[in-house]
Design an enzyme around this catalytic site. Sequence first.
Site, PDB file in Angstrom:
ATOM      1  N   MET A   1      15.400  28.478  72.773  1.00 54.39           N
ATOM      2  CA  MET A   1      14.712  29.484  71.987  1.00 54.39           C
ATOM      3  C   MET A   1      13.284  29.025  71.715  1.00 54.39           C
ATOM      4  O   MET A   1      13.067  28.140  70.901  1.00 54.39           O
ATOM      5  CB  MET A   1      15.444  29.714  70.665  1.00 54.39           C
ATOM      6  N   PRO A   2      12.320  29.583  72.375  1.00 55.81           N
ATOM      7  CA  PRO A   2      10.926  29.208  72.133  1.00 55.81           C
ATOM      8  C   PRO A   2      10.463  29.660  70.749  1.00 55.81           C
ATOM      9  O   PRO A   2      10.854  30.723  70.257  1.00 55.81           O
ATOM     10  CB  PRO A   2      10.146  29.951  73.211  1.00 55.81           C
ATOM     11  N   PHE A   3       9.631  28.828  70.161  1.00 59.30           N
ATOM     12  CA  PHE A   3       9.011  29.130  68.872  1.00 59.30           C
ATOM     13  C   PHE A   3       7.512  28.951  69.066  1.00 59.30           C
ATOM     14  O   PHE A   3       7.044  27.845  69.348  1.00 59.30           O
ATOM     15  CB  PHE A   3       9.523  28.160  67.800  1.00 59.30           C
TER      16      PHE A   3
END
Length: 64
Positions: A1-3
Amino acid sequence: MPFVNVKMLKGRTQDQKRDLARAITDAMVEICGAPEEGTMVVIEEFEPDQWAVGGTMVSQRQST
Protein backbone atom coordinates in the site's frame (compact mmCIF):
# COMPACT_ATOMS: atom_id res chain seq x y z
CA MET A 1 0.00 0.00 0.00
CA PRO A 2 1.80 3.14 -1.15
CA PHE A 3 1.60 6.22 1.04
CA VAL A 4 2.43 9.50 -0.71
CA ASN A 5 2.89 12.63 1.40
CA VAL A 6 2.68 15.95 -0.47
CA LYS A 7 3.91 19.05 1.35
CA MET A 8 3.13 22.43 -0.17
CA LEU A 9 2.24 25.99 0.62
CA LYS A 10 -1.39 26.85 1.30
CA GLY A 11 -3.38 28.45 -1.48
CA ARG A 12 -4.64 25.64 -3.71
CA THR A 13 -8.35 25.03 -4.15
CA GLN A 14 -10.15 21.85 -3.13
CA ASP A 15 -10.53 21.03 -6.82
CA GLN A 16 -6.78 21.37 -7.39
CA LYS A 17 -5.99 19.15 -4.41
CA ARG A 18 -8.54 16.56 -5.54
CA ASP A 19 -7.06 16.55 -9.05
CA LEU A 20 -3.54 16.25 -7.65
CA ALA A 21 -4.51 13.28 -5.46
CA ARG A 22 -6.18 11.62 -8.46
CA ALA A 23 -3.12 12.19 -10.70
CA ILE A 24 -0.72 10.84 -8.07
CA THR A 25 -2.91 7.78 -7.53
CA ASP A 26 -3.17 7.17 -11.27
CA ALA A 27 0.63 7.46 -11.63
CA MET A 28 1.25 5.00 -8.79
CA VAL A 29 -1.13 2.51 -10.40
CA GLU A 30 0.26 2.95 -13.92
CA ILE A 31 3.98 3.22 -13.17
CA CYS A 32 4.37 1.12 -10.02
CA GLY A 33 1.51 -1.33 -10.38
CA ALA A 34 0.10 -0.26 -7.01
CA PRO A 35 -3.50 -1.13 -6.19
CA GLU A 36 -5.70 1.95 -6.57
CA GLU A 37 -7.79 1.11 -3.51
CA GLY A 38 -4.66 0.85 -1.34
CA THR A 39 -2.89 4.01 -2.53
CA MET A 40 -3.01 6.78 0.06
CA VAL A 41 -2.24 10.45 -0.65
CA VAL A 42 -1.93 12.96 2.18
CA ILE A 43 -1.60 16.67 1.47
CA GLU A 44 0.00 18.81 4.16
CA GLU A 45 -0.30 22.56 3.71
CA PHE A 46 1.95 25.15 5.30
CA GLU A 47 1.83 28.90 5.75
CA PRO A 48 4.62 30.84 4.00
CA ASP A 49 6.12 31.75 7.39
CA GLN A 50 6.64 28.03 8.11
CA TRP A 51 8.65 27.25 4.98
CA ALA A 52 12.14 28.33 3.97
CA VAL A 53 13.99 28.07 0.67
CA GLY A 54 17.71 28.74 0.56
CA GLY A 55 17.64 29.88 4.19
CA THR A 56 14.99 32.56 3.55
CA MET A 57 11.42 32.25 4.74
CA VAL A 58 8.99 32.13 1.82
CA SER A 59 6.92 34.87 3.47
CA GLN A 60 9.97 37.16 3.24
CA ARG A 61 10.64 36.18 -0.36
CA GLN A 62 7.04 36.96 -1.37
CA SER A 63 7.12 40.44 0.16
CA THR A 64 10.26 41.53 -1.72
